[in-house]
Design a protein around this motif. Sequence first.
Motif, PDB file in Angstrom:
ATOM      1  N   VAL A   1     -16.204   0.757 -17.258  1.00 23.66           N
ATOM      2  CA  VAL A   1     -15.663   1.571 -16.174  1.00 23.66           C
ATOM      3  C   VAL A   1     -14.659   0.774 -15.346  1.00 23.66           C
ATOM      4  O   VAL A   1     -13.519   1.193 -15.172  1.00 23.66           O
ATOM      5  CB  VAL A   1     -16.778   2.104 -15.256  1.00 23.66           C
ATOM      6  CG1 VAL A   1     -16.185   2.877 -14.075  1.00 23.66           C
ATOM      7  CG2 VAL A   1     -17.757   2.979 -16.029  1.00 23.66           C
ATOM      8  N   ALA A   2     -15.088  -0.374 -14.832  1.00 24.35           N
ATOM      9  CA  ALA A   2     -14.224  -1.164 -13.950  1.00 24.35           C
ATOM     10  C   ALA A   2     -14.717  -2.598 -13.908  1.00 24.35           C
ATOM     11  O   ALA A   2     -15.892  -2.869 -14.182  1.00 24.35           O
ATOM     12  CB  ALA A   2     -14.213  -0.577 -12.542  1.00 24.35           C
ATOM     13  N   ALA A   3     -13.799  -3.502 -13.558  1.00 22.76           N
ATOM     14  CA  ALA A   3     -14.169  -4.906 -13.393  1.00 22.76           C
ATOM     15  C   ALA A   3     -13.336  -5.517 -12.282  1.00 22.76           C
ATOM     16  O   ALA A   3     -12.228  -5.042 -11.979  1.00 22.76           O
ATOM     17  CB  ALA A   3     -13.980  -5.679 -14.693  1.00 22.76           C
TER      18      ALA A   3
ATOM     19  N   ALA B   1      -9.257 -10.529  -6.462  1.00 22.35           N
ATOM     20  CA  ALA B   1      -7.810 -10.343  -6.455  1.00 22.35           C
ATOM     21  C   ALA B   1      -7.333  -9.355  -7.510  1.00 22.35           C
ATOM     22  O   ALA B   1      -6.301  -8.698  -7.336  1.00 22.35           O
ATOM     23  CB  ALA B   1      -7.112 -11.683  -6.665  1.00 22.35           C
ATOM     24  N   ILE B   2      -8.058  -9.268  -8.606  1.00 26.41           N
ATOM     25  CA  ILE B   2      -7.641  -8.403  -9.711  1.00 26.41           C
ATOM     26  C   ILE B   2      -8.752  -7.413 -10.043  1.00 26.41           C
ATOM     27  O   ILE B   2      -9.912  -7.791 -10.157  1.00 26.41           O
ATOM     28  CB  ILE B   2      -7.297  -9.231 -10.950  1.00 26.41           C
ATOM     29  CG1 ILE B   2      -6.118 -10.169 -10.649  1.00 26.41           C
ATOM     30  CG2 ILE B   2      -6.975  -8.324 -12.134  1.00 26.41           C
ATOM     31  CD1 ILE B   2      -5.821 -11.147 -11.760  1.00 26.41           C
ATOM     32  N   THR B   3      -8.360  -6.155 -10.185  1.00 27.78           N
ATOM     33  CA  THR B   3      -9.293  -5.110 -10.623  1.00 27.78           C
ATOM     34  C   THR B   3      -8.682  -4.367 -11.790  1.00 27.78           C
ATOM     35  O   THR B   3      -7.452  -4.220 -11.876  1.00 27.78           O
ATOM     36  CB  THR B   3      -9.596  -4.111  -9.492  1.00 27.78           C
ATOM     37  OG1 THR B   3      -8.366  -3.523  -9.033  1.00 27.78           O
ATOM     38  CG2 THR B   3     -10.286  -4.798  -8.320  1.00 27.78           C
TER      39      THR B   3
ATOM     40  N   PHE C   1     -11.807   6.018  -8.804  1.00 30.92           N
ATOM     41  CA  PHE C   1     -12.849   5.019  -8.547  1.00 30.92           C
ATOM     42  C   PHE C   1     -12.223   3.749  -7.997  1.00 30.92           C
ATOM     43  O   PHE C   1     -11.086   3.405  -8.325  1.00 30.92           O
ATOM     44  CB  PHE C   1     -13.585   4.675  -9.836  1.00 30.92           C
ATOM     45  CG  PHE C   1     -14.492   5.749 -10.372  1.00 30.92           C
ATOM     46  CD1 PHE C   1     -14.432   7.052  -9.916  1.00 30.92           C
ATOM     47  CD2 PHE C   1     -15.404   5.437 -11.379  1.00 30.92           C
ATOM     48  CE1 PHE C   1     -15.263   8.029 -10.432  1.00 30.92           C
ATOM     49  CE2 PHE C   1     -16.245   6.402 -11.898  1.00 30.92           C
ATOM     50  CZ  PHE C   1     -16.178   7.698 -11.430  1.00 30.92           C
ATOM     51  N   GLY C   2     -13.009   3.030  -7.180  1.00 27.82           N
ATOM     52  CA  GLY C   2     -12.553   1.746  -6.674  1.00 27.82           C
ATOM     53  C   GLY C   2     -13.683   0.732  -6.699  1.00 27.82           C
ATOM     54  O   GLY C   2     -14.767   0.999  -6.167  1.00 27.82           O
TER      55      GLY C   2
ATOM     56  N   PHE D   1     -19.533  -3.187  -5.262  1.00 31.03           N
ATOM     57  CA  PHE D   1     -19.546  -1.754  -4.973  1.00 31.03           C
ATOM     58  C   PHE D   1     -18.677  -0.995  -5.975  1.00 31.03           C
ATOM     59  O   PHE D   1     -17.722  -1.537  -6.529  1.00 31.03           O
ATOM     60  CB  PHE D   1     -19.011  -1.499  -3.565  1.00 31.03           C
ATOM     61  CG  PHE D   1     -19.735  -2.245  -2.492  1.00 31.03           C
ATOM     62  CD1 PHE D   1     -19.235  -3.444  -2.007  1.00 31.03           C
ATOM     63  CD2 PHE D   1     -20.922  -1.763  -1.974  1.00 31.03           C
ATOM     64  CE1 PHE D   1     -19.898  -4.151  -1.017  1.00 31.03           C
ATOM     65  CE2 PHE D   1     -21.598  -2.455  -0.980  1.00 31.03           C
ATOM     66  CZ  PHE D   1     -21.081  -3.666  -0.505  1.00 31.03           C
ATOM     67  N   LEU D   2     -19.017   0.263  -6.161  1.00 33.52           N
ATOM     68  CA  LEU D   2     -18.147   1.173  -6.917  1.00 33.52           C
ATOM     69  C   LEU D   2     -18.047   2.463  -6.111  1.00 33.52           C
ATOM     70  O   LEU D   2     -19.024   3.217  -6.015  1.00 33.52           O
ATOM     71  CB  LEU D   2     -18.689   1.452  -8.312  1.00 33.52           C
ATOM     72  CG  LEU D   2     -17.779   2.310  -9.187  1.00 33.52           C
ATOM     73  CD1 LEU D   2     -16.502   1.530  -9.543  1.00 33.52           C
ATOM     74  CD2 LEU D   2     -18.491   2.768 -10.464  1.00 33.52           C
ATOM     75  N   GLN D   3     -16.906   2.684  -5.516  1.00 33.53           N
ATOM     76  CA  GLN D   3     -16.647   3.921  -4.786  1.00 33.53           C
ATOM     77  C   GLN D   3     -16.115   4.948  -5.777  1.00 33.53           C
ATOM     78  O   GLN D   3     -15.112   4.710  -6.444  1.00 33.53           O
ATOM     79  CB  GLN D   3     -15.612   3.688  -3.680  1.00 33.53           C
ATOM     80  CG  GLN D   3     -15.238   4.935  -2.908  1.00 33.53           C
ATOM     81  CD  GLN D   3     -16.391   5.475  -2.087  1.00 33.53           C
ATOM     82  OE1 GLN D   3     -17.117   4.716  -1.444  1.00 33.53           O
ATOM     83  NE2 GLN D   3     -16.590   6.793  -2.110  1.00 33.53           N
TER      84      GLN D   3
END
Length: 125
Positions: free
Chosen positions: A48-50, A56-58, A68-69, A80-82
Amino acid sequence: QVQLAESGGGLVQAGGSLRLSCAASGRSISSYTMGWWRQAPGKEREFVAAITRSGAITVYTDSVKGRFGISRDNAKNTVFLQMNSLKPEDTAVYFCAASTAGSYASRLFREYNYWGQGTQVTVSS
């Protein structure tokens, strides 16, 4: 070794929002790239995300970009995952994971060494 515990999942209507938290213990998360993964019934676990160690990097999978953030608070040892504008296809168990692979934001399952137990997110239509 780090232990991870997710929270914040639940049932939400389409278009709604949730904020997942991942609390770490045993070791500071500042040493790890952190990621969120999800697994829907009958499907493989997907990235999903990292976020890199400093934040600094997503990176995100295409299906959640703009909705998503991912963020982290190393002082509080929490990630967190918003999740906004949720869709029924976002329904899954969401897992927090930690990677020691390097200083980059990994999308590779094999590079994640530690996993939480997951939290269920259900989006109704």
